[in-house]
Design a protein around this motif. Sequence first.
Motif, PDB file in Angstrom:
ATOM      1  N   SER A 160      -9.770   6.973   3.321  1.00 16.23           N
ATOM      2  CA  SER A 160     -10.142   6.232   2.115  1.00 16.23           C
ATOM      3  C   SER A 160     -11.658   6.206   1.975  1.00 16.23           C
ATOM      4  N   PRO A 171      -7.988   5.731  -2.064  1.00 21.85           N
ATOM      5  CA  PRO A 171      -7.253   6.488  -1.050  1.00 21.85           C
ATOM      6  C   PRO A 171      -7.548   7.986  -1.175  1.00 21.85           C
ATOM      7  N   THR A 239      -7.236   7.990  -7.269  1.00 19.61           N
ATOM      8  CA  THR A 239      -6.901   8.673  -6.023  1.00 19.61           C
ATOM      9  C   THR A 239      -7.774   9.918  -5.896  1.00 19.61           C
TER      10      THR A 239
END
Length: 453
Positions: A160, A171, A239
């Motif tokens: 992360s 993440p 993400t």
Amino acid sequence: IPEEDPSGELGLELKASTASWNSMKIFLQGIQDGKVIDPGSNRIFNEFDKVYQDKSPFVDIDEAYVDFYTGDIDLRLGVQKFAWGRLDEINPTDNLNTEDLTEGGTNDEVDRKIGVPALKVNLYSELANVEVGWVPFYVPYRLPTAEERWFPRVLVPPSSIDAGHSVGIIPVETAYQEIDLPRGTIENSEAGIRVSRHIEGWDVSVSYFTGYDMMPLMEAPVDLDVELVDPLALDYDITARVTMEPTLHRMHVFGFDFTTTVSDFTLRGEYAYFHNKHYNRKLDSVLDDFITRDRIDDILSDFLAQYLISGGQDTLQTFRLDPDAGMQIDSMKYGLGLDYIYGDTSVSVQCIQEFIPDYDSDRPVYFNKDGLDTLLTFLFKQFFLQNTMEINLRTAYDIEFKDYIIKPSLKYSFTDRLQGTVGLIVIGGKYDDSLLGQFKDNDQLFAKLRCSF
């Protein structure tokens, strides 16, 4: 730590000669590799264009060449291994063969070396001996796959990234891509020349190599997937998808090596200057420097603009980022070795150092600390019982990173054709991103039985 199954190996070596001016050698290895988890390839032979072979069982063409002798000139054509330099296990001037790193580099150098299709020419004269090597196309190093025990931990990005601000923790998902090799042209081939001469008790050589760096180098493009979860609150879900892509960079290596005897001791030395060498920057540093609060704010602004243009349809968008994961900088690597043999006992010590004169501490690279990396090695070998029993102890210690490897082993020859070996590999280190420290959980006890027929 992933478990391994026992490995089995069947080697077939064929040597032949039809006349005094020629000979040939073929050495094939059939291996059932217990390190491979869920093989992803059903091919039998290892390939010359893949980093991740990912097959078990497999057949490896270790060497397969023909020799032609004329007296003043020798030619070798085929899959072969070169042996340049004077140091043991680590040779800065030896760059024509890449290495199989599926055991983390803990196996012997002769086993790590990958045989490459090449032409070698040796010219002999009273002035000097000259060796020329030409590799028509680059054969990449080999790595285990990411789920295996010896996969380099330094090639695993952090799980992360803390982007701060309203975004918080992002993440990270990681994928590993196969290498994209250059076309097989003369311009993309590799070549080296080594000139050797004996001068008043000293065997000296100078060498030059032009080709690709034999160590794994990676690019790390990042795809940021941004999804608008709550338009009213401008709540985003982000993400990061990192793709580790093997990359190639050409370099030039200028080398020098020597060996001589002093009383009962043998002194060896080797020096190499690397021009245009590339290094992998530390991944956590790359991502922290590149995925910043300001950059995230710019991405979110671009996202919102596209969202409004699409009339609220583009709620999921992807942004490609290309952080600079490598660094090009000249460096040098050199070392001295001292050997002593007394009867059935031999001792060898070495000091090998890498020096980067223009090291940038704000852009740290792997396996070098503030421009230096110093490795001390020690080898002890003792024979017993008329050379039927052999005790080996190999150790290496890195001064800057304070990591180490210890490899004691005992080999016994039951007959001329049957040998057994038991040994231990102990690895330790203070840092998870050092050359040895990344494998500090990989200690192992091993036993081997070798039968020749």
